[in-house]
Design a protein around this motif. Structure first.
Motif, PDB file in Angstrom:
ATOM      1  N   GLN A   1     -39.660 -17.042  -4.908  1.00  0.00           N
ATOM      2  CA  GLN A   1     -39.175 -15.696  -4.591  1.00  0.00           C
ATOM      3  C   GLN A   1     -38.452 -15.678  -3.247  1.00  0.00           C
ATOM      4  O   GLN A   1     -37.470 -14.960  -3.066  1.00  0.00           O
TER       5      GLN A   1
ATOM      6  N   LYS B   1     -51.154 -12.194  -5.395  1.00  0.00           N
ATOM      7  CA  LYS B   1     -51.682 -11.643  -6.666  1.00  0.00           C
ATOM      8  C   LYS B   1     -52.308 -10.263  -6.412  1.00  0.00           C
ATOM      9  O   LYS B   1     -53.297  -9.896  -7.046  1.00  0.00           O
TER      10      LYS B   1
ATOM     11  N   ASP C   1     -51.263  -7.540  -7.237  1.00  0.00           N
ATOM     12  CA  ASP C   1     -51.156  -6.698  -8.438  1.00  0.00           C
ATOM     13  C   ASP C   1     -52.409  -6.796  -9.313  1.00  0.00           C
ATOM     14  O   ASP C   1     -52.663  -5.930 -10.145  1.00  0.00           O
TER      15      ASP C   1
ATOM     16  N   VAL D   1     -45.296 -12.886  -8.692  1.00  0.00           N
ATOM     17  CA  VAL D   1     -44.680 -12.763 -10.026  1.00  0.00           C
ATOM     18  C   VAL D   1     -43.700 -11.594 -10.109  1.00  0.00           C
ATOM     19  O   VAL D   1     -42.720 -11.652 -10.855  1.00  0.00           O
ATOM     20  N   THR D   2     -43.949 -10.545  -9.325  1.00  0.00           N
ATOM     21  CA  THR D   2     -43.036  -9.393  -9.386  1.00  0.00           C
ATOM     22  C   THR D   2     -42.111  -9.346  -8.163  1.00  0.00           C
ATOM     23  O   THR D   2     -41.148  -8.606  -8.140  1.00  0.00           O
TER      24      THR D   2
ATOM     25  N   GLN E   1     -43.178  -8.334  -5.243  1.00  0.00           N
ATOM     26  CA  GLN E   1     -43.733  -7.311  -4.337  1.00  0.00           C
ATOM     27  C   GLN E   1     -44.157  -7.929  -3.000  1.00  0.00           C
ATOM     28  O   GLN E   1     -44.863  -8.942  -2.973  1.00  0.00           O
TER      29      GLN E   1
END
Lengths: 113, 219
Positions: free
Chosen positions: B48, B164, B166, B197-198, B200
């Motif tokens: 990312q 993580k 989320d 993963v997103t 954020q």
């Protein structure tokens, strides 16, 4: 299990002393290891035995390990306290300013002739 | 005969780390050592971060793994140079391994090197690699007790990425306890919450890193 890598460093450092002081036989190596280094004394001794097996000057030498407790200084009241899964001062509840001991990893002395 | 030695056992490693540090200074490269347990998300965070930092810096990644080059393959997809170190039985990177890996990089071209250490919350803490900054990644699924169980990592690090995030509602991870433990043991540590993963929270961490690199390299 980083003991093997630590012992490789140790063997090399002891080797330097052997050459420098013209030792024929090392009989004892005294090491100081702080609790925070995560060194397990039995494992360190085992690795020492294995690593020195074929090094005549070191083979059979006793590895004496002194463990130093993890001690911190409080950032509020400056008291020193032992860290036992607690990271705030038992006296005033303050956090840690710095670690006073527990990170040591050094050779104190060696004995030999 | 007793010979007083009083010598750091890790001197051999530290000499090599000093050599790495000299090399990084000569080429003005900022080096970050990322540590965590296996699966906390170091590679995912880099995947990312790299696209976000690509316009700003020339980067390379040194990947430490016991086996496989899977992480290196994931990173090379982002078109940055990657050197894979397979430590085989060793549970950490040492300064010598990094020294050899660096030889494979074109240092003139680089501003920033990420060293992704072997996944392990104990051993990497003992080995200076010559980096400028260490960071530790923890994922909420590992539990809020990890800083207390592995304090050295959290005390040596300038930043902690809590990844993580989320998944937090699905765990019993106690954020207050985590923040208290980490800031009690290290007053200066910066804490970032991310979900790799997103994406954020990655922007905020990248800005922090950008400031460090710019301050160090003056670029």
């Amino acid at each position: 299990m980083h003991e093997m890598a630590i012992v490789e460093n140790l063997v090399s450092a002891v080797g330097e002393q052997v050459v420098q002081h013209k030792l024929k036989q090392v009989t004892k190596v005294k090491v100081v290891a702080g609790e925070l280094t995560g060194v397990v004394p039995d494992v360190l001794r085992f690795c020492w035995q294995v690593c020195t097996e074929n090094i005549p000057a070191c083979s059979g030498a006793e590895l004496d390990i002194e463990q130093k407790p993890a001690v911190a200084r409080c950032r509020s009241c400056a008291a020193e306290f032992e860290m036992r899964h607690n990271f705030s001062c038992p006296r005033c509840g303050g956090g840690i300013e710095r670690v006073v001991s527990g990170k040591e990893l050094y050779i104190d002395y060696i004995e030999g002739e | 005969m007793e010979i007083k030695v009083l010598k750091n056992i890790m001197e051999r490693n530290e000499d090599l780390a000093a050599e790495n540090r000299r090399l990084f200074a000569e080429y003005k490269i900022f080096v970050l050592n990322m540590m965590s347990s296996p699966g906390a998300g170091k590679t995912a965070i880099l995947e990312q971060a790299i696209p976000r930092l690509k316009d700003r810096f020339n980067m390379a990644v040194i990947e430490g793994d016991l086996m496989t080059s899977r992480d290196a393959e994931r990173i090379s997809f982002h078109e940055v140079p990657v050197v894979q170190i397979n430590t085989e039985s060793s549970c950490h990177l040492d300064a010598g391994m990094v020294n050899r890996a660096v030889e494979e990089l074109e240092l003139n071209d680089l501003d920033l090197i990420f060293i992704e250490n072997v996944g392990n919350l104990v051993c990497p803490g003992t080995f200076d690699l010559g980096e400028h900054v260490k960071i530790v990644v923890l994922s909420v699924t590992e539990g809020d007790d990890k800083p207390a169980k592995y304090p050295l990592m959290f005390q040596e690090s300038r930043a902690c990425i809590l990844n993580k995030i989320d998944l937090l509602p699905h765990t019993n991870f106690d954020l207050d306890r985590f923040y208290k433990d980490v800031s009690d043991m290290n007053a200066d540590i910066e804490i970032f919450q991310t979900a790799a993963v997103t994406g954020q929270g990655i922007d905020r961490w990248c800005r922090w890193l950008e400031e460090l690199v710019t301050a160090k390299n003056g670029s």
